[in-house]
Structure formats: structure tokens, C-alpha cells
Design a protein around this motif. Sequence first.
Motif, PDB file in Angstrom:
ATOM      1  N   LEU A  91       0.823  -1.297   0.108  1.00  0.00           N
ATOM      2  CA  LEU A  91       0.032  -0.115   0.034  1.00  0.00           C
ATOM      3  C   LEU A  91       0.859   1.434   0.019  1.00  0.00           C
ATOM      4  CD1 LEU A  91      -2.827   1.129   0.152  1.00  0.00           C
ATOM      5  CD2 LEU A  91      -2.978   0.698   2.418  1.00  0.00           C
ATOM      6  N   TYR A 115     -10.042  -1.926   2.031  1.00  0.00           N
ATOM      7  CA  TYR A 115      -8.909  -1.705   1.361  1.00  0.00           C
ATOM      8  C   TYR A 115      -7.877  -3.096   2.073  1.00  0.00           C
ATOM      9  CZ  TYR A 115      -8.978   3.133   0.564  1.00  0.00           C
ATOM     10  OH  TYR A 115      -9.353   4.260   0.151  1.00  0.00           O
ATOM     11  N   ALA A 143     -11.631   2.286  -2.916  1.00  0.00           N
ATOM     12  CA  ALA A 143     -10.548   1.118  -2.475  1.00  0.00           C
ATOM     13  C   ALA A 143     -10.093   0.535  -3.739  1.00  0.00           C
ATOM     14  CB  ALA A 143     -11.144   0.318  -1.259  1.00  0.00           C
ATOM     15  N   GLN A 146      -7.779   3.043  -5.825  1.00  0.00           N
ATOM     16  CA  GLN A 146      -6.763   3.201  -5.162  1.00  0.00           C
ATOM     17  C   GLN A 146      -5.635   2.127  -5.050  1.00  0.00           C
ATOM     18  OE1 GLN A 146      -7.070   5.287  -1.443  1.00  0.00           O
ATOM     19  NE2 GLN A 146      -8.240   7.000  -2.433  1.00  0.00           N
ATOM     20  N   ILE A 147      -6.092   0.786  -5.356  1.00  0.00           N
ATOM     21  CA  ILE A 147      -5.156  -0.256  -5.002  1.00  0.00           C
ATOM     22  C   ILE A 147      -4.922  -1.076  -6.107  1.00  0.00           C
ATOM     23  CG2 ILE A 147      -4.957  -2.339  -3.826  1.00  0.00           C
ATOM     24  CD1 ILE A 147      -5.919  -0.839  -1.119  1.00  0.00           C
TER      25      ILE A 147
END
Length: 338
Positions: A91, A115, A143, A146-147
Amino acid sequence: MGFIDTIKAQARANKKKIVLPEVTDLRTIEAAVKILSEGFADIVLVGQKDEILTQAKGLSQAHLPLIEALNNATFLNAKDSALLDDLTALLVKLRAHKGMDSTQARELLVNDNLYFGAALVKSGRADGMVAGAIHATADVLRAALQIVGTAADSKLVSSFFIMDIPHCDYGLNGTFVFSDCGLCQNPTAEELAHIAISSAKSFESVMHSEAMVAMLSHSTYGSAKHADVDKVVEATKIAKSLAPNLKIDGELQLDAAIVPSVGESKAKGSSVAGKANVLVFPDLDAGNIGYKLVQRFARAEAYGPITQGMGAPINDLSRGCSADDIVGVVALTALQAK
């Protein structure tokens, strides 16, 4: 065999591991029990095993005999997971450009199952995730984006519904992809073109049949003049240039898109008119209203919204979903992961 049973059979033949992070919701637990009992996917439940099994005791009497199957799930509690250090480092690597440090990353993973679940997918420890029963769409997609991020060959993330309509001769034996009905509010012509191309790929990957894409409008071949029509015409041109082998046509009214006699009359010579099985709506208003009309009036099964264009399949649920809805979306997610 019904549509969703066919999807489950395909998923069972190449079993994938799907994360269900919303373990405080009884519908999610019931769905996990059903999925594991039917054996078409492996399930990761994000939470404390004892607490989840206690939660399962609240299921109806009809499902109690199946609860034993829940022991076949993988249970991962973020707070004490041996994976936490690796996922924290992942992350930080992904979000360092936004100022995230290891303390912030660890706190986010421990306190937000979305997340943690998305990180499991990004790291290859799971193949997909399904959430949204108790979270807003924006939370799930934040989530995910972004990941996991968008796929390398995708310009944007959009969504589709698979509509399975009983006693219907249109589409592929009554089955359609409707897009975008849940995510992109007012796409530009270029965005609409990419939605069309992604939707065709989604249809073919799930249905194993050639996509016939109709770009829907209130006009067919210039029967009306308006900026909204111009957008659909431009989107069709862009899609054809980007995917020259794709069978796509527009602008088409709904009846011209799916009814052979009307298609022949209004769009003579079209390779799609009267035969469309992928319906691309000009904006979210039209798409959302359209799928709900078909779902309610035709008593159709609506599976979705299913995301497309994501780096790995992470799918959102309606907060009004049933356990069976979750089961269906997990089956489709597992199939996408192939």
C-alpha cells in the motif's frame, strides 16, 4: 439450466478465490455458506473466525444444515494477519506519491476491510472481491481504484448489468448486457465509445457468443436532431475506429436495436439492428431507468452492477441486495477472474 446456473458451472470448472469483506452483514455470511456449499468459488472472509461463526448462528433454520461448509472458508483478520507487513509495504508503494507512510497504510488496512480485501486481490492472494451490501458504491470503488486501479488496456472503469429476461426472444435468448447503468453519469463521446468496447468484451467473456452492440438514442439514423444524438453518433464512429472488427451500430432507437422487423425498416442494411445483445445507453439516467423498468415489468433477473476496465475484478452490490444477489455477483466475479 438457467443463466446463473450456467455461470456457476463455468466458475466451478476453474475455481477462483473471492474476498467477502463485509462479515458483519448476515446476508454476506449466508451467501458465503451457499457459495461454499455449491463449490463454485473459494471464499476469503475478512474478520475474526470465532465472531463470524457466531454470526452465522443467526441464519434461518433452512440454512443451518449448511453452516458446516463455512469452515471451508479462509478467515483473515487484518489486525493479527501474518500478511499485514507485506500488504502495508504494498500500500505504501502504491500510495507514497499521495504522501502515505507505513503508519497510515497499516492503520487503513487494519480499520477498513475494503482496503484489506483489495490489497489481497492486488497482491495475488485472491482473484476478486465483492462488497457493497453495507458500503456505498463510492467507498467500494475508492478502495478498488486506489489499490487495484484500471486495467492496462482500459481508459476508464465503467459498469454493466446482465439482464436475463424470461420468455424473451430478443438478444441472446433473452439475455443482454446493459451499460452503463451504475457508474458513469454523463460520459463524453470518447468515454461512451470505451464503455461500448468494454461492454462487448464483457458480453463475450461471460456469454461466449459474439457481441452485437447498439448505441442507443431517441433517434435512429438521423431521425432526430439534437446534441445528445450527435454524441452517440460520434461515440459510434470512435468505437468503430478503435475496434474495427466489433459489430456495433448507432445511433439506434431501442426497438430498432432489438426487434428484427423494426431494425430492417428503420436501419436497413445494419449488421446490428434487430439483433443487438449489448445495449449501450447514452447516460446514467437512461441506463439506470432502463434496467429497472425491465427488471420490474418483465420480472427479469438483473445481475450487477459489474465493473469493467478494472485491473482485477472488484464488484459492487446494491445495499438492498439479497444473499442470492451476492451469490450471483460472486459467480460472475469468479468468471471475470478467468
